[in-house]
Design a protein around this motif. Sequence first.
Motif, PDB file in Angstrom:
ATOM      1  N   ASP A 235       0.813  -1.198   0.000  1.00 31.55           N
ATOM      2  CA  ASP A 235       0.000   0.000   0.000  1.00 31.55           C
ATOM      3  C   ASP A 235       0.859   1.267   0.000  1.00 31.55           C
ATOM      4  O   ASP A 235       0.699   2.178  -0.807  1.00 31.55           O
ATOM      5  CB  ASP A 235      -0.817  -0.027   1.301  1.00 31.55           C
ATOM      6  CG  ASP A 235      -2.230   0.373   1.044  1.00 31.55           C
ATOM      7  OD1 ASP A 235      -2.480   0.830  -0.078  1.00 31.55           O
ATOM      8  OD2 ASP A 235      -3.068   0.217   1.952  1.00 31.55           O
ATOM      9  N   TRP A 247      -5.634   1.575  -2.146  1.00 29.20           N
ATOM     10  CA  TRP A 247      -4.984   0.552  -2.957  1.00 29.20           C
ATOM     11  C   TRP A 247      -5.414  -0.866  -2.603  1.00 29.20           C
ATOM     12  O   TRP A 247      -4.963  -1.812  -3.244  1.00 29.20           O
ATOM     13  CB  TRP A 247      -3.461   0.644  -2.799  1.00 29.20           C
ATOM     14  CG  TRP A 247      -2.915   1.928  -3.272  1.00 29.20           C
ATOM     15  CD1 TRP A 247      -2.409   2.931  -2.502  1.00 29.20           C
ATOM     16  CD2 TRP A 247      -2.821   2.365  -4.616  1.00 29.20           C
ATOM     17  NE1 TRP A 247      -2.001   3.971  -3.282  1.00 29.20           N
ATOM     18  CE2 TRP A 247      -2.251   3.645  -4.594  1.00 29.20           C
ATOM     19  CE3 TRP A 247      -3.183   1.812  -5.845  1.00 29.20           C
ATOM     20  CZ2 TRP A 247      -2.014   4.383  -5.741  1.00 29.20           C
ATOM     21  CZ3 TRP A 247      -2.948   2.541  -6.985  1.00 29.20           C
ATOM     22  CH2 TRP A 247      -2.379   3.802  -6.940  1.00 29.20           C
ATOM     23  N   THR A 250      -6.487  -3.248  -5.441  1.00 32.23           N
ATOM     24  CA  THR A 250      -5.422  -3.582  -6.388  1.00 32.23           C
ATOM     25  C   THR A 250      -4.534  -4.694  -5.849  1.00 32.23           C
ATOM     26  O   THR A 250      -4.212  -5.655  -6.530  1.00 32.23           O
ATOM     27  CB  THR A 250      -4.542  -2.341  -6.645  1.00 32.23           C
ATOM     28  OG1 THR A 250      -5.369  -1.231  -6.829  1.00 32.23           O
ATOM     29  CG2 THR A 250      -3.631  -2.561  -7.831  1.00 32.23           C
TER      30      THR A 250
END
Lengths: 275, 270, 263
Positions: A235, A247, A250
């Motif tokens: 992150d 994040w 992702t």
Amino acid sequence: MFIIKGLSKTYPGGVTALEEINLEILEPQVVMVIGSSGAGKSTLIRCINRLIEPTTGSVQLNEVEITTLGKTGLRKARRRMGMIFQEYNLVDRLTVMENVLSGRLGYVSFLQAYRRKYGPEDISAAYELLDRVGLTENCNSRADALSGGQRQRVGIARALMQRPDLLLVDEPTASLDPKTSRQIMRLIVELASERGTPALINIHDVALARSFADRIIGLARGRVAFDGTAAEVSDQVLTEIYGEEDWSATIKNDGSDSSGDENLLSKIEKESSAG
Amino acid sequence: MSQTDFKQKYPQIWKRFTPAETLVRYIWYGGIVFIAVWSVSNLDIPWFYFLDAHVQAADLITRMIPPYWPFFLDIIQPLVETLHIATLGTVFTIFLAFPVAILSARNTTFNKTTWFIGRFILVTSRSVNTVVWGLLFVAIFGPGPVAGIFSVAARSIGFVGKLIAEAIEEIDVGAVEAIEATGASKLQILLIGVLPQVMPIILGTIIYRWDINIRESTVLGFVGAGGIGIVLYSSINLFAWHEVSVILVSIFGVVILSEYLSIKARARIT
Amino acid sequence: MSYPTTWQPPRFFTNPYVRYGVILGVLGYFLLSFLTLDADWQRTLKGIPRAIDIFQRMFPPNFSRWEILVRGVLESVQMALAASFFGMIIAIPVGICAANNLVPKPIYYIGRAFLGISRTFHSIIIAIFFVKIFGFGPLAGVLTLIVDSFSFIGKMVAEDIENMKPGKLEAIRATGASFPKLLIYAVLPPVLPRYIGVSIYRLDANIRHSTVVGIVGAGGIGQTLAASFSRYDYGFSLAILMTIVSLVFLGEFFSNWIRAKLR
Ligand SMILES: Nc1ncnc2c1ncn2[C@@H]1O[C@H](COP(=O)(O)OP(=O)(O)O)[C@@H](O)[C@H]1O
Ligand SMILES: [Mg+2]
């Protein structure tokens, strides 16, 4: 093998795109360069084979200093580096075979190039590569008759025709759909490891980078902001490279690359390539 | 916003032009008419010639009709020669125009000097008419079709070269970069990266120019550079109007035919 | 598994007979055309020393008779200006007559025939006829350039009118407008910008052409040039040629400048 020291590039307009880049690739590995657009990824790749002249610094490939080479020396050095482009950059009106064979241009004379007279070992190598990327059938079609994914396969074959010591790849999947992107990326990574060729790959898709990279380099405002393995991309690292953002999605989504989601994708791929 | 500001911004009467613009427009009109009048009055035109011009013209036409058709047999050879002059001149152009275009395109030229040389050749070639080139080449090679071929080529280089140079400046630079990145030499880059991209333009322009050159070759004979023009010029000077009309009809036929062929051929290029 | 070691690019003519036939045909044509060329090869071979001689006599260019030069150039420019002006005006009625969506068929054919003349006959052929009718001098030249200009501009006008959306004409016709009103309200606005652009281009072309019609005696600098060549006065010829090149260059520059300004 491949060493960059203190590489900087300032464009004539005054934009400093690269600042004191240091980077070593000492074994055949796939190195993905991530970073927001404008971070200097393309500039880095192009400064290596001097499609863009670097301002200062040193680039060495197999003990050859590239930045100081003269015209002929540079041509010789470029033969050792294969490049793959975002927009494929094929010569549209030539056949697929001619495009692939153009990877050998550094080794043939002008007259041979004019008569398309390449050596027998070059031709069989081209057929082998076309077979490997799945385009044997298309070898006599014109490049502009192919789909995006197929065109990029021709681009890959052309770069590998050079039997390079280093692959320079600039956002190879940015113009492709997600599924084709994965196929193309897998192809590049597989070919690079089969041949033991180190590859430097620019990419803006962090998920894709994490699932294929041996090593990831984060570029932010022309500087190296991260250098480590895919697992180390956290992150905090992403925030450093790209700026503040949530994040979690992702990282979660492709941390689990080797499990179900990936299997499903490869299944689809197999089906579509069989059909 | 004050009252006057408002009025200026939104006038009550809508007009297409402000008074100043209207004035400028009228000055333009006046200027154009003035230039036309000045030009005509300075040319010392003998206006009284117009009095019997229609008589003269009618006289000419009646003398041309009916055409003396048997004369056609005498002009087959010069007509064929006209075609040869145009075709051979255009073929020479193919080999000369591409190198000159490479020098004249900013993205393929070697340096400032070569760019300037290329541009100089293009401008010179284009500003001198085929027939004027004819004067020069007749002085060099003597009268005949050889001078004609050279004149056609000398003029066409500029025309074809300029269009190719423009096409080269608009090519996909990505493909050229990719070829450059393989370690190809400058000449190989031109051959593999540039030439295929501009090939359709080269072919199209050459065929188009061939068609124009047929028309140009019909008058090269006026300065002695071969072709049907020689016969036309002498027939006119001998007042052999029945022959003149035969020549005009055959020129018309050849020109129409070549235009037809040129259009057909260009439509096939992809 | 082993891969093929030869590869041939696909041929344009796949059938070898056709391919070699075409190659032979082309070579045959060149051979034949060279052999039948009515050329005095001995004289031609002398061309190289002669070219050197001519170039030596051309340098330095001889500008001593600059009054004649200036007069010729001025005449050429005036011919070009006058011809552009009248050509522009005549192009309008001819262009309208040659637009098949605006006029009846018979008028259309007459209009097209008018436009066809200068497209098939080189301006020098037209010039020599005007010389026969009006005698030597700039009048024949101006008339030639007028014919050239109005057929060129007229063709553009006709094409523009024909490319207009049919609905537009109908809409204005439906209001009961007369033919002149139809022209002003429906035809003029879409056609005008290109008409002006083409006319300015034509001015530039007229300047180029005004330098050649003189070769058959139709006035301008071309007449001076032809005369200098026939007197072997090559120094003066080069001076004239240089003047023509710079004149053409200026004309092109001016025309580009105005067109950029209008945009
Ligand atoms: N030819 C150029 N001239 C001037 N500035 C450029 C040029 N190419 C790129 N730049 C600038 O350099 C920086 C890095 O660009 P680039 O290397 O293309 O980034 P990336 O590939 O990571 O998106 C950007 O700020 C960009 O605006
Ligand atoms: Mg980029």
